[in-house]
Write an enzyme that holds these catalytic residues in place. Structure first.
Site, PDB file in Angstrom:
ATOM      1  N   GLU A 183     -67.682  79.043  26.858  1.00 22.04           N
ATOM      2  CA  GLU A 183     -68.652  78.418  25.968  1.00 22.04           C
ATOM      3  C   GLU A 183     -67.887  77.383  25.162  1.00 22.04           C
ATOM      4  O   GLU A 183     -67.453  77.633  24.041  1.00 22.04           O
ATOM      5  CB  GLU A 183     -69.326  79.465  25.078  1.00 22.04           C
ATOM      6  CG  GLU A 183     -70.603  78.961  24.422  1.00 22.04           C
ATOM      7  CD  GLU A 183     -70.342  78.216  23.132  1.00 22.04           C
ATOM      8  OE1 GLU A 183     -69.882  77.041  23.204  1.00 22.04           O
ATOM      9  OE2 GLU A 183     -70.585  78.783  22.073  1.00 22.04           O
TER      10      GLU A 183
ATOM     11  N   GLU B 272     -66.321  68.832  23.470  1.00 20.86           N
ATOM     12  CA  GLU B 272     -65.220  69.772  23.271  1.00 20.86           C
ATOM     13  C   GLU B 272     -64.300  69.857  24.478  1.00 20.86           C
ATOM     14  O   GLU B 272     -63.496  70.779  24.587  1.00 20.86           O
ATOM     15  CB  GLU B 272     -65.769  71.165  22.920  1.00 20.86           C
ATOM     16  CG  GLU B 272     -66.397  71.225  21.539  1.00 20.86           C
ATOM     17  CD  GLU B 272     -66.677  72.646  21.095  1.00 20.86           C
ATOM     18  OE1 GLU B 272     -66.338  73.583  21.846  1.00 20.86           O
ATOM     19  OE2 GLU B 272     -67.225  72.818  20.001  1.00 20.86           O
TER      20      GLU B 272
END
Length: 789
Positions: free
Chosen positions: A190, A199
């Protein structure tokens, strides 16, 4: 979660096993490095009053340093993410469906270890004694050392550590045969942000497929798809089109002169925003459309491009592309998670999910006034993605003979500012207040020497435009040379020459008359605004007060200081969505997480009660909100004097009776209360003075007494600063909850309290709360305490 891809900062040879402080350029962020068997992380610490950044070195065997008043992780989005029950449930269902037999599972970006524990439970290896049996084990990879320490605590309390191998490295540092005994059969991860890619999702997946996973691995999530929609919105338009908005002001100040429409602009990128908060201000101009699809089960491409033909469903002007993503967590396509706005109706849109702050929608601005479009017309949207971002280009399908968007010339030089700052500079009311205050100040000086102490290009241009005799020194601590270059470019359009404007490039801690050509400063001004401080707590702009103090030796005796005063304001608020996103954790999908509550700054029932931190939020984006009290003053900051410690108090009450008021002075109060008054706390004074016949306003002790105005559940207090620009208190720039372009500080209560205009909900007695605040000039921190009774 933090991305596993980050830079590495090598420590100097002088670094030892203990914590050290070293100066690092502000542009660097969280980094990790290792020497031999020792692991250490560099934790960034920002000094709000100086604007300097320093790195605290944390070694693996050390406790997290207590030099900060707040836990290192309390201001992150970890707690908000762990409170997202829809996310947690979707991952659990997908992992249980995917991991059906003993295998090797790799969890990248493990955080508190929730997904690792789900995987370990699914393969029945929770507390197995068969450690390092690759047929039934989980490898949890987490690069952030403070989180690794928390992860191990969570594993231990759940008895799940025996077959979960925790590795404190970035995933691209892992080596098969060294860190892990074999390639993994299953990947769970995640590492997603609101844009999806920010990210480091793509480089992480690329490395994992190349070096860490078997061929054709099982993955959770299985796929992510991005979607978009064309919208018209005046609110979004104001966030980027400064040229058109300042033209409406007609005040003679040209931050974006004609022909230089993009010299001062927002960065071309997607901006995360809670679009549900402006649903009523958005006109939908198209149906939702699919943009990109990313398959986690195979190696992704670093770059991609697609062209979409989109048919308009309404007449209007396209101001923005609103985008979101949908996760398909299982291979069969039965388990989904969506970040779509609530106006999207789809079987896969979990529209009933709780409000959360860790994932929002994204907004891409269409330059200038936007693109006019007619119902049924088709336009072409070109979408591009790199390893970390997605961008767009919108064009009419049939080229028009006249360019419909504003001049899109690209100057050699461009100054990039955040959308909220662009909107402020285009706001006619704000500009009028600033212009009036500066004009009034200049009228009192013949040939003033003026210092702009912050990064306000508006103030610098305004002074030089209004006064032909003023000499302006701009410090531009954040903008620096780029600020100087910008002023040179727009000087002619604003009617001044650069021989009267100087940007001081040297950073000083001590100022002398040599720095001002042997002349005292007549006017010291700031908005205040500091480039790079966007999104911080309101009082961190008290950096202006610190700078004023540093400049004290060169200020004239009758210097005019703008703003002359700051007022810390507050209001009791009902914030159920925000409070629930920060509430304390117990069991998450069967795993005890109570051990993380204090570290993550949770609200609610804690084994050891502890004040949570004040956090910055755009309150208008925080889901359900309601003001419960009058706005009240907590504390004032007097910039006419050097920076000093400040204290303030306010009493908010819900009177059940109409009682006569009596105002008494401190001398009378001492007589009334008796010996020892000077050592009494405000609460003790109130207790000793409790009476149905008297309501006390304590001069200098309780500065303000206000009432709850609406019944409801109080979840905390919103705090902000109103900047008083003149000594007459006639020009005040507020940054409160009704002002969208500033973040407010939010102090959440440990437990919500029922309040009402006719009494205190739980006991039926009069409800009141005492708010006390103190400002520490050495750290720049404001400490807020509240006591309900």
């Amino acid at each position: 979660m933090f991305s596993p891809i980050s830079k590495t900062l090598k420590p100097s040879l002088s670094l030892r096993a203990k914590t050290h402080l070293i100066w690092i350029p502000h542009s660097l962020k969280l980094t990790t490095t290792r020497t031999m068997s020792t692991q250490r992380v560099f934790q960034l610490k920002f000094e709000p009053l100086t604007g300097k950044s320093e790195w605290i070195v944390i070694d693996e065997n050390e406790d997290v340093p207590e030099t900060s008043q707040e836990p290192l992780l309390a201001t992150t989005s970890y707690l908000d993410m762990l409170n997202d029950s829809c996310r947690n449930r979707a991952y659990r269902l997908a992992i249980e469906k995917t991991v059906t037999k003993p295998c090797h599972v790799l969890d990248i970006g493990a955080g508190t270890g929730l997904l690792s524990m789900m995987a370990a439970r699914a393969i029945g290896s929770g507390d197995s004694t068969a450690k390092h049996n690759t047929k039934g084990m989980v490898t949890a990879c987490e690069s952030y050392l403070p989180m690794v320490k928390l992860l191990r605590k969570v594993m231990h309390i759940n008895g799940m550590g025996r077959n979960i191998n925790v590795i404190n490295k970035r995933s691209d540092e892992l080596k098969v045969g060294v860190d892990i005994v074999s390639r993994a059969d299953v990947l769970v991860s995640e590492i997603l942000d609101s844009e999806l890619l920010g990210e480091g999702l793509i480089p992480t997946l690329k490395h994992a497929h190349d070096m860490l996973l078997v061929d054709n691995p099982l993955v959770v999530p299985f796929r992510a798809t991005t979607y978009g929609q064309l919208v018209e919105s005046t609110s979004l338009w104001k966030l980027h089109d400064l040229h058109t908005n300042e033209a409406k002001a007609s005040d003679g100040i040209h931050l974006v002169p004609t022909g230089l429409h993009t010299i001062l602009r927002v960065k071309s990128q997607q901006y995360a925003m809670h679009c549900d908060a402006i649903t009523k201000e958005i006109k939908l101009l198209s149906e939702p459309f699919k943009i990109f699809e990313f398959d986690f089960w195979k190696r992704p491409d670093s770059h991609g491009e697609t062209e979409l033909q989109i048919k308009a469903t309404n007449d209007g002007r396209v101001n923005a592309v609103v985008s979101w993503w949908v996760l398909q967590l299982d291979q069969e396509g039965t388990i989904f998670y969506s970040t779509a706005p609530r106006w999207i109706s789809s079987p896969i849109n979990t529209s009933t999910r709780d409000w959360c702050d860790h994932w929002k929608q994204c907004v891409w601005f269409i330059q200038g006034k936007g693109m006019p479009i007619c119902k049924g017309e088709e336009v072409l949207l070109n979408a591009y993605h790199t390893e970390t971002s997605i961008s767009y280009n919108l064009n009419p399908k049939i080229p028009r003979t006249k360019v419909t968007q504003d001049n899109l010339n690209t100057e050699d030089f461009q100054l990039i500012l955040p959308p909220e700052r662009i909107a402020i500079y285009g706001d006619g009311e704000w500009r009028l207040c600033m212009l009036t205050a500066i004009r009034n100040a200049l009228s009192q000086r013949a040939e003033p020497l003026c210092i702009v102490a912050d990064d306000s290009v508006f103030s610098t241009i305004c002074i030089a435009h209004l006064s032909k005799t003023a000499h302006v020194l701009s410090l531009f601590p954040g903008l620096g040379d780029r600020g100087a270059q910008y002023l040179e470019t727009v000087a002619d359009a604003n009617g001044f020459s650069m021989d009267r404007v100087e940007v001081l490039r040297k950073r000083k801690t001590c100022w002398t008359m040599d720095d001002t050509h042997q002349k005292k400063v007549d006017l010291l001004i700031g908005e205040p605004y500091y480039y790079g401080n966007d999104g911080m707590l309101p009082w961190q702009n008290l950096r202006f007060w610190k700078k004023r103090t540093m400049l004290d030796p060169i200020l004239s005796e009758d210097v005019l200081i703008m703003p002359c005063k700051g007022i810390l304001k507050a209001c009791a608020m009902s914030l159920p969505d925000l409070w629930n996103s920060r509430r304390s954790l117990s069991k998450i999908e069967g795993f005890d997480h109570a051990v993380v509550n204090t570290t993550l700054g949770a609200c609610g029932d804690l084994s050891t009660p502890k004040e949570g931190p004040c956090l910055p939020f755009f309150i208008w984006q925080c889901g359900e909100i309601k003001e419960l009290s009058e706005v009240f003053t907590v504390m004032e900051f007097d910039y006419s004097k050097p920076i000093s410690q400040c204290h303030g108090k306010a009493l908010v009450s819900s009177p059940s009776k109409q009682r006569p008021k009596s105002i008494i002075g401190l001398g009378d109060l001492a007589t009334f209360v008796g010996p020892g008054f000077t050592n009494c706390t405000a609460a003790a004074v109130l207790q000793r003075l409790s009476s149905d016949m008297i309501e006390i306003n304590l001069i200098k002790c309780l500065e303000e007494q206000v009432e709850f105005t609406k019944p409801g559940i109080c979840h905390g207090f919103a705090l902000w600063i109103d900047w008083v620009m003149d000594v007459e208190n006639s020009i005040v720039l507020s940054t409160g909850p009704d002002k969208r372009y500033w973040k407010q500080g939010v102090k959440l209560l440990a437990s919500p309290v029922t309040v009402g205009t006719k009494g205190f909900g739980r006991t039926g007695e009069c409800c009141s709360t005492l708010i006390e605040a103190s400002f520490d000039p050495s750290s720049g921190e404001v400490n807020i305490q509240h006591t309900f009774s």
